[in-house]
Design a protein around this motif. Sequence first.
Motif, PDB file in Angstrom:
ATOM      1  N   ARG A 180       6.362 -18.407 -63.524  1.00 28.83           N
ATOM      2  CA  ARG A 180       4.956 -17.395 -63.277  1.00 28.83           C
ATOM      3  C   ARG A 180       5.249 -16.483 -63.164  1.00 28.83           C
ATOM      4  NH1 ARG A 180       2.513 -15.970 -58.644  1.00 28.83           N
ATOM      5  NH2 ARG A 180       0.076 -15.905 -58.595  1.00 28.83           N
ATOM      6  N   ARG A 181       6.138 -16.342 -62.283  1.00 25.82           N
ATOM      7  CA  ARG A 181       6.428 -14.258 -62.557  1.00 25.82           C
ATOM      8  C   ARG A 181       6.748 -13.890 -63.179  1.00 25.82           C
ATOM      9  NH1 ARG A 181       7.900 -11.860 -57.150  1.00 25.82           N
ATOM     10  NH2 ARG A 181       7.983 -13.955 -56.221  1.00 25.82           N
ATOM     11  N   ALA A 182       7.469 -14.733 -64.372  1.00 21.15           N
ATOM     12  CA  ALA A 182       8.044 -13.761 -65.764  1.00 21.15           C
ATOM     13  C   ALA A 182       6.555 -13.398 -66.180  1.00 21.15           C
ATOM     14  CB  ALA A 182       8.440 -14.526 -66.005  1.00 21.15           C
ATOM     15  N   MET A 183       5.869 -14.450 -66.260  1.00 20.06           N
ATOM     16  CA  MET A 183       4.132 -14.031 -66.955  1.00 20.06           C
ATOM     17  C   MET A 183       3.209 -13.115 -66.596  1.00 20.06           C
ATOM     18  SD  MET A 183       2.572 -15.077 -69.257  1.00 20.06           S
ATOM     19  CE  MET A 183       3.473 -16.593 -69.704  1.00 20.06           C
ATOM     20  N   ALA A 239       5.996  -4.336 -64.017  1.00 25.16           N
ATOM     21  CA  ALA A 239       6.228  -5.471 -65.321  1.00 25.16           C
ATOM     22  C   ALA A 239       8.285  -5.436 -64.794  1.00 25.16           C
ATOM     23  CB  ALA A 239       6.467  -5.027 -66.804  1.00 25.16           C
ATOM     24  N   VAL A 240       9.161  -4.108 -64.941  1.00 26.34           N
ATOM     25  CA  VAL A 240       9.801  -4.487 -64.205  1.00 26.34           C
ATOM     26  C   VAL A 240       9.995  -5.319 -63.380  1.00 26.34           C
ATOM     27  CG1 VAL A 240      12.099  -2.547 -64.514  1.00 26.34           C
ATOM     28  CG2 VAL A 240      10.910  -2.700 -66.260  1.00 26.34           C
ATOM     29  N   SER A 243      11.563 -12.533 -61.564  1.00 25.03           N
ATOM     30  CA  SER A 243      11.169 -13.467 -62.585  1.00 25.03           C
ATOM     31  C   SER A 243      12.892 -14.837 -61.903  1.00 25.03           C
ATOM     32  CB  SER A 243      10.454 -13.456 -62.894  1.00 25.03           C
ATOM     33  OG  SER A 243      11.475 -13.330 -64.412  1.00 25.03           O
ATOM     34  N   ALA A 244      14.293 -13.897 -61.978  1.00 24.84           N
ATOM     35  CA  ALA A 244      15.499 -14.366 -62.355  1.00 24.84           C
ATOM     36  C   ALA A 244      16.028 -14.828 -60.778  1.00 24.84           C
ATOM     37  CB  ALA A 244      15.860 -13.500 -62.913  1.00 24.84           C
TER      38      ALA A 244
END
Length: 155
Positions: free
Chosen positions: A94-97, A135-136, A142-143
């Motif tokens: 979710r966070r990666a998206m 974004a960064v 997200s990791a």
Amino acid sequence: RRVHGMNEGQWHRLDNIFSILVFQSLALHLNLSRADAARLDKYRWGFLVATVVCQEFAPWRLETTIAPIALAVALSIGIRVRGPLHRRVHIEPRRAMLGVVAALVAVLCFSKGLDEDADYLRLWHGGWHVFVTLAVTLLYQSADPVTSHQINHLD
């Protein structure tokens, strides 16, 4: 006008170098386990050298900005695809998206901000900075270090 002994072009080149290093670090962070710290350091130093050489060669050419980032992304994808499953960094989807969506908006802002005449107030350029930072941040977060740490201690 010189600030701390550097002119505008020198500051821009330095800004390019650090921006490229952030993207390289992000690619490694998402694909290389922290258990591989020695290898991670070797990659980071190698990327630093490649980035400085590219920016000293031609800081205003798009390919000398893209090439060091593409190198890091290609290496990171290779690590992710070919590395052992138990050493992979767990990515929280979710966070990666959300990070990917913010990155896409950042790219839109960047491309619109290239036309300085149309973006005389530099709003698109400012949007690039806001959305690339978002974004960064989201992609770094997200990791999942807890899950990745537990996975990496299986061996």
